[in-house]
Design an enzyme around this catalytic site. Structure first.
Site, PDB file in Angstrom:
ATOM      1  N   HIS A   1      79.905  30.579  56.844  1.00 28.09           N
ATOM      2  CA  HIS A   1      80.113  31.919  56.287  1.00 28.09           C
ATOM      3  C   HIS A   1      79.712  32.956  57.327  1.00 28.09           C
ATOM      4  O   HIS A   1      78.872  32.695  58.196  1.00 28.09           O
ATOM      5  CB  HIS A   1      79.332  32.112  54.987  1.00 28.09           C
ATOM      6  CG  HIS A   1      77.835  32.189  55.152  1.00 28.09           C
ATOM      7  ND1 HIS A   1      77.165  33.374  55.374  1.00 28.09           N
ATOM      8  CD2 HIS A   1      76.882  31.227  55.116  1.00 28.09           C
ATOM      9  CE1 HIS A   1      75.872  33.145  55.468  1.00 28.09           C
ATOM     10  NE2 HIS A   1      75.663  31.850  55.314  1.00 28.09           N
TER      11      HIS A   1
ATOM     12  N   ASP B   1      79.247  36.417  56.255  1.00 28.34           N
ATOM     13  CA  ASP B   1      78.596  37.559  55.632  1.00 28.34           C
ATOM     14  C   ASP B   1      77.096  37.436  55.838  1.00 28.34           C
ATOM     15  O   ASP B   1      76.589  36.357  56.189  1.00 28.34           O
ATOM     16  CB  ASP B   1      78.947  37.659  54.145  1.00 28.34           C
ATOM     17  CG  ASP B   1      78.478  36.460  53.335  1.00 28.34           C
ATOM     18  OD1 ASP B   1      78.697  35.312  53.807  1.00 28.34           O
ATOM     19  OD2 ASP B   1      77.924  36.644  52.236  1.00 28.34           O
TER      20      ASP B   1
ATOM     21  N   ASP C   1      71.941  32.899  60.495  1.00 28.08           N
ATOM     22  CA  ASP C   1      72.498  32.673  59.157  1.00 28.08           C
ATOM     23  C   ASP C   1      73.714  33.578  58.942  1.00 28.08           C
ATOM     24  O   ASP C   1      73.599  34.650  58.387  1.00 28.08           O
ATOM     25  CB  ASP C   1      71.415  32.967  58.115  1.00 28.08           C
ATOM     26  CG  ASP C   1      71.851  32.666  56.692  1.00 28.08           C
ATOM     27  OD1 ASP C   1      72.848  31.949  56.503  1.00 28.08           O
ATOM     28  OD2 ASP C   1      71.193  33.162  55.764  1.00 28.08           O
TER      29      ASP C   1
ATOM     30  N   GLU D   1      79.068  34.258  50.738  1.00 26.87           N
ATOM     31  CA  GLU D   1      78.052  33.238  50.482  1.00 26.87           C
ATOM     32  C   GLU D   1      76.727  33.846  50.039  1.00 26.87           C
ATOM     33  O   GLU D   1      76.059  33.319  49.142  1.00 26.87           O
ATOM     34  CB  GLU D   1      77.835  32.392  51.741  1.00 26.87           C
ATOM     35  CG  GLU D   1      76.992  31.135  51.523  1.00 26.87           C
ATOM     36  CD  GLU D   1      75.489  31.356  51.589  1.00 26.87           C
ATOM     37  OE1 GLU D   1      74.730  30.513  51.084  1.00 26.87           O
ATOM     38  OE2 GLU D   1      75.059  32.404  52.143  1.00 26.87           O
ATOM     39  N   GLU D   2      76.346  34.953  50.657  1.00 26.82           N
ATOM     40  CA  GLU D   2      75.040  35.537  50.364  1.00 26.82           C
ATOM     41  C   GLU D   2      74.964  36.150  48.966  1.00 26.82           C
ATOM     42  O   GLU D   2      73.868  36.492  48.492  1.00 26.82           O
ATOM     43  CB  GLU D   2      74.686  36.600  51.413  1.00 26.82           C
ATOM     44  CG  GLU D   2      74.571  36.077  52.839  1.00 26.82           C
ATOM     45  CD  GLU D   2      73.385  35.153  53.061  1.00 26.82           C
ATOM     46  OE1 GLU D   2      72.666  34.874  52.083  1.00 26.82           O
ATOM     47  OE2 GLU D   2      73.194  34.694  54.197  1.00 26.82           O
TER      48      GLU D   2
ATOM     49  N   ASP E   1      74.632  25.527  57.614  1.00 23.05           N
ATOM     50  CA  ASP E   1      74.018  26.740  57.070  1.00 23.05           C
ATOM     51  C   ASP E   1      72.589  26.437  56.634  1.00 23.05           C
ATOM     52  O   ASP E   1      72.224  26.611  55.474  1.00 23.05           O
ATOM     53  CB  ASP E   1      74.861  27.249  55.894  1.00 23.05           C
ATOM     54  CG  ASP E   1      74.374  28.585  55.363  1.00 23.05           C
ATOM     55  OD1 ASP E   1      73.657  29.285  56.099  1.00 23.05           O
ATOM     56  OD2 ASP E   1      74.713  28.938  54.221  1.00 23.05           O
TER      57      ASP E   1
ATOM     58  N   HIS F   1      67.069  35.720  56.340  1.00 24.21           N
ATOM     59  CA  HIS F   1      66.934  36.701  55.261  1.00 24.21           C
ATOM     60  C   HIS F   1      65.760  37.650  55.485  1.00 24.21           C
ATOM     61  O   HIS F   1      65.479  38.487  54.622  1.00 24.21           O
ATOM     62  CB  HIS F   1      66.767  36.028  53.886  1.00 24.21           C
ATOM     63  CG  HIS F   1      67.968  35.288  53.433  1.00 24.21           C
ATOM     64  ND1 HIS F   1      68.174  34.969  52.101  1.00 24.21           N
ATOM     65  CD2 HIS F   1      69.041  34.789  54.094  1.00 24.21           C
ATOM     66  CE1 HIS F   1      69.328  34.306  51.990  1.00 24.21           C
ATOM     67  NE2 HIS F   1      69.862  34.184  53.190  1.00 24.21           N
TER      68      HIS F   1
END
Length: 504
Positions: free
Chosen positions: A126, A128, A159, A193-194, A222, A471
């Protein structure tokens, strides 16, 4: 090749054809040339990551949706320039809380090769990212990739933009040296995804007998290593996320005027939350712990052999004491036992300063990370029944409503599957160590979706470091992991090609 067997485990007969082919085919792999090519392209790879990080592809912010669409187009264009068969698949609309709809970012699919005599691997990733701004405490601009002491800082660097690019670079390397890809390679790259992969499951179901029909293995990168030792990930926990709402008066009240005369919703809420888990981490909801299989002797031995330093772990997160004092206990409770976490209370006063208010309605948000043998539907009933029972004992006139808003299932793979044997061989070639076999305490729902819908074997192959800060502020991908990870993916494409088509 000692790396092809886990001590204490019987060899899965499915792995035997792979081992025989490894012995016969190793000499034909021109790895050193590919390795030299990657070394010569380091700065180009870093610049590619810089361009991707510069795009603020925050899927949680609808105002950034144009940037997210741009990110998907950029990924598609990169794959087109490599000669892949590329499609941007429309997955529909997203309904916003105000009732409006917004186009979801299209999913990028690509294919390189279609030889029926070769294995076909599908790379999922991903592009995003989580929200980020300097005010959050970043030391550098989160959308300007910054190289400090070999670490590449930027939102999405680890990520999941660098791992996606590393897979793309792996295919490019074969192409640049005019080497035939040892396997057919497919990509599926999403942009939500997030925020829960909106629309992706429906797309996977629709494409099960089309795009995924000839896929042998699905690879997810991921996730990250547990230590400085490379790892292969074979399991994740699920997630049951709950709202517990307690409603009382028709409006917020002044505590000086009404305090002591009403039964306060916040007091009720704190009271029932306190019954979810004890100070030692024991879940108090009946039936939750009973559903979990006990740790086996084989698992204990595997966890004991994993490279993991408790002191480093404590220092990394800034605590003096952990819930458990042994490595095995800590890893077991991080990976294969359920946990309860309380995340916040909506409706409570949380700004700076003071406010003497009695909230009329408060909503607690908490989750239970679930493990194999636990069913989200059963967990929902267990939690709902238990909280209503506890609340009834308070004899409160307030109203309780319990809602489960997420019910993501855990994922677990067979580490004896040939796809893991290929991963061990690739790590041994590139890093010259045997990998740790680890589980992931977090939830990656797409793994279970792929497993349930396609029936294919899934493997997680992380290249992110244990200290990448996913994150969080100052997220980074080390240059070493990015470059060596590209070599690792190159080697894996070769190793997985050695699995006979008739072996599964």
């Amino acid at each position: 090749m000692g790396l092809l067997h886990i001590p204490g485990k019987k060899m899965n007969p499915r792995a035997a054809p792979y081992i025989l082919l490894v012995i016969s085919a190793v000499q034909g792999f021109r790895y050193s040339e590919l390795e030299q090519h990657v070394n010569s392209k380091q700065e180009e790879y870093v610049e590619a990551l810089r361009e991707w990080v510069a795009i603020e592809s925050d899927s949680s912010n609808v105002l950034k949706r144009p940037d997210l669409h741009h990110m998907m187009e950029k990924a598609a264009q990169k794959l087109r320039l490599m000669g892949g068969m590329v499609e941007l698949v429309d997955i529909g609309q997203q309904e916003l809380p105000d009732g409006q709809t917004l186009a979801l970012p299209k999913v990028v699919t690509a294919q390189f090769g279609s030889d029926p005599n070769k294995r076909t691997v599908c790379i999922y990733g991903h592009v995003d990212v989580q929200p980020a701004k300097m005010d959050d405490g970043w030391a550098t601009d989160p959308y300007n990739l910054t190289d400090i002491n070999g670490n590449l800082y930027g939102r999405g660097a680890s990520d999941n933009k660098a791992p996606v690019l590393a897979w793309i670079h792996a295919v490019e390397a074969y192409q640049a040296l005019h080497m035939e890809l040892p396997v057919n390679v497919k990509f599926i790259i999403e942009g939500m995804e997030e925020t829960g992969s909106n629309g992706l499951e429906d797309m996977i179901v629709a494409q099960r007998d089309i795009f995924f029909s000839d896929v042998d293995y699905i690879i997810i990168s991921d996730c990250g290593w547990l230590s400085r030792r490379p790892a292969l990930t074979y399991g994740t926990r699920g997630n049951c996320y709950f709202f517990a709402e307690i409603e009382g008066p028709k409006q917020d009240l002044h505590s000086g005027v009404y305090g002591g005369t009403v039964i306060e919703p916040m007091t009720d809420l704190i009271g029932i939350l306190d019954t979810l888990i004890d100070p030692n981490g024991k879940i108090l909801i009946p039936g939750i712990r009973e559903a979990v299989a006990p740790l086996s002797d084989e698992e204990w031995k595997m966890y004991q052999d994993i490279q993991f330093d408790l002191e480093n772990y404590k220092n990394k997160i800034g605590v003096d004491q952990l819930m458990y004092n042994s490595k095995v206990d800590l890893l077991a409770h991080m990976w294969r036992y359920p946990t309860v976490s309380i995340h916040g209370i909506q409706g409570a006063f949380s700004d700076h300063g003071t406010k003497t208010v009695i909230p009329a309605k408060v909503v607690a948000k908490f989750s239970i990370r679930q493990v194999p043998n636990m069913d989200p539907a059963v967990v929902k009933k267990q939690v709902t029944d238990y909280l209503h029972l506890v609340f009834s004992k308070r004899k409160s006139p307030n109203k309780l409503k319990v809602t489960m808003v997420i019910g993501a299932k855990p994922w677990l793979a067979d580490t004896q599957d040939p796809v893991f044997e290929a991963g061990k061989a690739a790590i041994k070639r590139v890093f010259n160590v045997d990998p740790d076999l680890i589980r992931e305490g977090a939830t990656i729902p797409i793994a279970r979706t792929f497993q349930d819908v396609t029936g294919k074997s899934i493997i997680m192959m992380p290249i992110g470091g244990f200290d990448d800060g996913l994150h969080s502020q100052n997220e980074k991908m080390s240059r070493y992991n990015y470059i060596e990870g590209t070599k690792y993916f190159i080697a894996y494409l070769h190793e997985v090609s050695l699995i006979k088509k008739t072996s599964v």
